[in-house]
Design an enzyme around this catalytic site. Sequence first.
Site, PDB file in Angstrom:
ATOM      1  N   ASP A  16       0.816  -1.215   0.000  1.00 42.86           N
ATOM      2  CA  ASP A  16       0.000   0.000   0.000  1.00 42.86           C
ATOM      3  C   ASP A  16       0.853   1.270   0.000  1.00 42.86           C
ATOM      4  O   ASP A  16       1.984   1.270   0.486  1.00 42.86           O
ATOM      5  CB  ASP A  16      -0.868   0.053   1.273  1.00 42.86           C
ATOM      6  CG  ASP A  16      -2.035  -0.920   1.227  1.00 42.86           C
ATOM      7  OD1 ASP A  16      -2.132  -1.717   0.274  1.00 42.86           O
ATOM      8  OD2 ASP A  16      -2.847  -0.875   2.166  1.00 42.86           O
ATOM      9  N   ASP A  17       0.248   2.327  -0.511  1.00 47.07           N
ATOM     10  CA  ASP A  17       0.710   3.718  -0.358  1.00 47.07           C
ATOM     11  C   ASP A  17       1.795   4.161  -1.334  1.00 47.07           C
ATOM     12  O   ASP A  17       2.264   5.293  -1.259  1.00 47.07           O
ATOM     13  CB  ASP A  17       1.174   4.039   1.076  1.00 47.07           C
ATOM     14  CG  ASP A  17       0.080   3.868   2.113  1.00 47.07           C
ATOM     15  OD1 ASP A  17      -1.069   3.573   1.722  1.00 47.07           O
ATOM     16  OD2 ASP A  17       0.372   4.013   3.314  1.00 47.07           O
ATOM     17  N   HIS A  71      -4.890   9.480   0.095  1.00 48.84           N
ATOM     18  CA  HIS A  71      -5.032   8.746   1.355  1.00 48.84           C
ATOM     19  C   HIS A  71      -6.056   9.392   2.291  1.00 48.84           C
ATOM     20  O   HIS A  71      -5.837   9.506   3.512  1.00 48.84           O
ATOM     21  CB  HIS A  71      -3.670   8.607   2.062  1.00 48.84           C
ATOM     22  CG  HIS A  71      -3.525   7.299   2.784  1.00 48.84           C
ATOM     23  ND1 HIS A  71      -3.838   7.138   4.114  1.00 48.84           N
ATOM     24  CD2 HIS A  71      -3.120   6.072   2.357  1.00 48.84           C
ATOM     25  CE1 HIS A  71      -3.610   5.871   4.465  1.00 48.84           C
ATOM     26  NE2 HIS A  71      -3.182   5.198   3.418  1.00 48.84           N
ATOM     27  N   TYR A 102      -6.564   3.290   5.564  1.00 45.72           N
ATOM     28  CA  TYR A 102      -6.769   2.911   6.980  1.00 45.72           C
ATOM     29  C   TYR A 102      -7.707   1.700   7.128  1.00 45.72           C
ATOM     30  O   TYR A 102      -8.077   1.342   8.235  1.00 45.72           O
ATOM     31  CB  TYR A 102      -7.315   4.078   7.828  1.00 45.72           C
ATOM     32  CG  TYR A 102      -6.537   5.359   7.646  1.00 45.72           C
ATOM     33  CD1 TYR A 102      -5.333   5.546   8.334  1.00 45.72           C
ATOM     34  CD2 TYR A 102      -6.972   6.342   6.771  1.00 45.72           C
ATOM     35  CE1 TYR A 102      -4.595   6.706   8.148  1.00 45.72           C
ATOM     36  CE2 TYR A 102      -6.232   7.501   6.569  1.00 45.72           C
ATOM     37  CZ  TYR A 102      -5.049   7.685   7.262  1.00 45.72           C
ATOM     38  OH  TYR A 102      -4.315   8.822   7.071  1.00 45.72           O
ATOM     39  N   HIS A 153       3.922  -1.999   3.174  1.00 46.76           N
ATOM     40  CA  HIS A 153       3.862  -0.623   2.653  1.00 46.76           C
ATOM     41  C   HIS A 153       5.135  -0.275   1.887  1.00 46.76           C
ATOM     42  O   HIS A 153       6.235  -0.424   2.431  1.00 46.76           O
ATOM     43  CB  HIS A 153       3.659   0.368   3.810  1.00 46.76           C
ATOM     44  CG  HIS A 153       2.326   0.196   4.464  1.00 46.76           C
ATOM     45  ND1 HIS A 153       2.088  -0.791   5.399  1.00 46.76           N
ATOM     46  CD2 HIS A 153       1.148   0.848   4.271  1.00 46.76           C
ATOM     47  CE1 HIS A 153       0.815  -0.725   5.768  1.00 46.76           C
ATOM     48  NE2 HIS A 153       0.225   0.246   5.110  1.00 46.76           N
TER      49      HIS A 153
END
Length: 184
Positions: A16-17, A71, A102, A153
């Site tokens: 993620d991210d 995000h 989240y 991540h």
Amino acid sequence: MWGFSCPEKTVCLTFDDGPTPVASEWVLDFLRNEKVRATFFCLGENVRNHPELFERIKSEGHAVGNHSDHHEHGFKVSKKDYLASIEKADELIQSKLFRPPYGRMPISYDRSLRKYTIVMWSWMAYDFDEKVSIEQILQSAKSIRNGDILVFHDNLKSSERLKIILPQVIEMLKDKGFSFEIIQ
Ligand SMILES: [Zn+2]
């Protein structure tokens, strides 16, 4: 989806991210060496800033999913802004997978996001959270089971811990005979 039904001893690796320089580059090099494919839930703003990394993820056989544009937290912005962020990211990412930032959003948004498969996870690496020790993470990795969706991540914040955790988790899973699937 939190896990998935799949052939024996298979898990899904997700990141993620990203994409971010350094962190995503390291992950992509590592996965290439290990011959492992993963699913990357990207932020629209990062794809916009690093289109070459996004192209590299896809060209190396990995899958991509939408993780919003910036995000946004589903409970802290309006529904209109939340959906607009996902649509903005979709212009670049063009995936039918969506993972809420989240891991949370109002349940009623499901209906507005019907064109997406909402992908959560069943095992979290806590690579971003220095309060969780690497020993604890590796201990918890021993409980990974068939059908689990694992989340790591590929961002700057997690990068140093990720470099320690990911190789050990992959080695542990390979030793147990697990293989890795992408989500599509
Ligand atoms: Zn995220």
